[in-house]
Design an enzyme around this catalytic site. Structure first.
Site, PDB file in Angstrom:
ATOM      1  N   HIS A  84       0.833  -1.212   0.000  1.00  0.00           N
ATOM      2  CA  HIS A  84       0.000   0.000   0.000  1.00  0.00           C
ATOM      3  C   HIS A  84       0.862   1.255   0.000  1.00  0.00           C
ATOM      4  CE1 HIS A  84      -3.607  -2.388   0.705  1.00  0.00           C
ATOM      5  NE2 HIS A  84      -4.305  -1.289   0.516  1.00  0.00           N
ATOM      6  N   LYS A 101     -10.283  -7.656   7.796  1.00  0.00           N
ATOM      7  CA  LYS A 101     -10.991  -7.890   9.060  1.00  0.00           C
ATOM      8  C   LYS A 101     -10.754  -6.697   9.979  1.00  0.00           C
ATOM      9  CE  LYS A 101      -7.306 -10.497  11.355  1.00  0.00           C
ATOM     10  NZ  LYS A 101      -6.912  -9.962  12.651  1.00  0.00           N
TER      11      LYS A 101
END
Lengths: 187, 281
Positions: free
Chosen positions: A35, A100
């Site tokens: 990222h 999650k």
């Protein structure tokens, strides 16, 4: 509900927090370092290693594939670590994320503005989830090993909508439904 | 003095790294079954069934239960009548990790330094090793597979003695509440009370190694464990945080003498995939 990638606005507008989906198509994997690099490339105006538009990123760092298998165990990692980066990718046309744990307000706001869905896969059931991954190929940042960007082909990959584009949040709703009211709690 | 060879230790460490990551012990499975009976949320029940199915697949096919095969944390009880031939104990343990994480197709999740380079060491070493010298001529080693998701939710606070049990209770509950879905509930809540700053943290980690739900031998401590479990399960977080009345499988507290001025409390959450394994040579 069965959905396929790339995700269209038509599908996204129909999804609500709590909807259970089975995804067929392509997912791209990325964790923290990938990222960081992708956002750096966006800021410097470089071409990304894959076209984000309409795609879903799965936050996962799989175990090594055993011989003859496409991938090892591959469950979701904690999404919050990607919060500083996700809004940049959403602005570039990313339409879904699978991980999650809860997301920051900045991410949820960016999702509502640009129509993007946050899904959760069940954490810690990585052997089971790996069965839904039919093909895996490293397409960028090979030096990162497990954290490299992979292109996964999945069939009926199970996920659940956590944040929809209407402000729905399954984590908040689920906890509210099952937490004991303060009056009935043992003190 | 009993001599134990470096290679014998390394081989056994390699084995337990693989075993701990492929299969769960009976107490963990029993805790899932009990949780499934008690969980009221249909989605929570479905999640628990998936967790149980996952453990069957991993065991049957010989694959890791979770992609996060952890930082390898070892608790070593080294008999003082043992001498190790062929190398250092810590090197033998790291060699075992290197072999086990390679042979077992486990993920290598260690970076060589935390801030600047964060380059992966590519063999999951170095392990974290806590060593205690004990009587006897054996070595007992227990591995705790410490995943990042739950480890990141750990907390430590130095309380005033005046804060007492009520302070401890609120801190433990708030730590679980703040963790939400991140540590992959239902969790085992490890609590270390007493000692000093670092001792409390080690106690909390060590508490995760106890068979799930086995109460503390001291009655007043066991009563706090039971009470905390009830309160935590009233938070509503549920299996993997999607809502439900089973947020924790157990609360395990370890206590230790401490300074007259102190009340250190550490909380370490263990994910539902409670992976640990011991070996004795």
């Amino acid at each position: 509900m069965k959905i396929t990638t790339p995700l269209t606005d038509n599908v996204i507008t129909g999804l609500k927090a709590g909807d259970r989906v089975e995804i067929t198509g392509v997912l791209y994997t990325a964790r923290d370092v990938a990222h960081k690099r992708l956002v750096q490339m966006i800021k410097e105006g470089e071409k990304l290693p894959f076209d984000l538009r309409g795609q879903i990123i799965y936050f996962v760092g799989p175990t090594p594939a055993k011989p003859g298998m496409p991938i090892g165990s591959a469950g979701p990692t904690t999404s919050g670590r990607m919060d500083p980066y996700s809004p940049y990718l959403i602005e570039q046309g990313l339409k879904g994320m699978i991980g999650k744990g809860g997301r920051s307000k900045e991410v949820v706001d960016a999702m509502a503005e640009h129509k993007c869905i946050y899904f959760a896969a069940v954490g810690g059931v990585a052997a089971l989830l790996s069965k839904k991954i039919k093909k895996a190929e490293v397409i960028a940042f090979e030096d990162l090993g497990t954290e490299a960007v992979r292109r996964l082909e999945v069939e009926d990959f199970p996920a659940i909508v956590i944040n929809d584009i209407y402000g729905g949040d399954l984590y908040k709703e689920g906890v509210a439904r099952y937490s004991s009211p303060p009056s009935s709690r043992i003190l | 003095m009993r001599r134990i060879h470096y290679n014998d230790i390394a081989d056994k460490i390699s084995d337990i790294c693989i075993e701990a990551n492929y299969s769960l012990s009976g107490d963990v499975i029993a805790a899932y079954e009990k949780a499934l009976e008690m969980e009221k949320s249909p989605l929570g029940q479905e999640v628990l069934r998936q967790i149980m199915e996952n453990s069957q697949i991993a065991g049957k096919e010989g694959m890791p239960l979770c992609q996060d095969t952890g930082l390898a944390v070892f608790f070593v009880e080294l008999g003082q009548d043992v001498s190790i031939a062929g190398g250092l104990l810590s090197d033998a343990i790291n060699e075992g990790v290197r072999q086990g994480y390679s042979k077992g197709y486990l993920r290598k999740s260690v970076v060589e330094e935390p801030i600047f380079g964060r380059r992966n060491t590519t063999d999951n070493t170095p392990a974290i090793i806590h060593t205690e010298i004990v009587p006897g001529d054996k070595i007992k080693v227990t591995l705790d597979v410490a995943g990042g998701g739950c480890e990141n939710m750990a907390a430590l606070k130095m309380f005033r003695p005046a804060d007492g049990i009520e302070g401890v209770r609120q801190f433990v509950i708030e730590t679980v509440r703040n963790a939400g879905a991140n540590p992959c509930p239902p969790v085992v809540v490890g609590v270390g009370i007493g000692g000093d700053f670092e001792k409390a943290a080690i106690l909390a980690k060590r508490a995760l190694l106890r068979p799930v739900g086995q109460p503390h031998p001291k009655m007043e401590v066991a009563a706090v464990e039971e009470d905390l479990l009830k309160r935590i399960n009233q938070l509503g977080i549920g299996p993997v945080g999607l809502g439900g009345n089973i947020t924790a499988l157990a609360v395990h507290i370890e206590i230790h003498p401490c300074h007259i001025a102190s009340l250190p409390v550490a909380v370490n959450l263990g994910c539902h995939s409670s992976r640990h394994k011991s070996m004795v040579v």
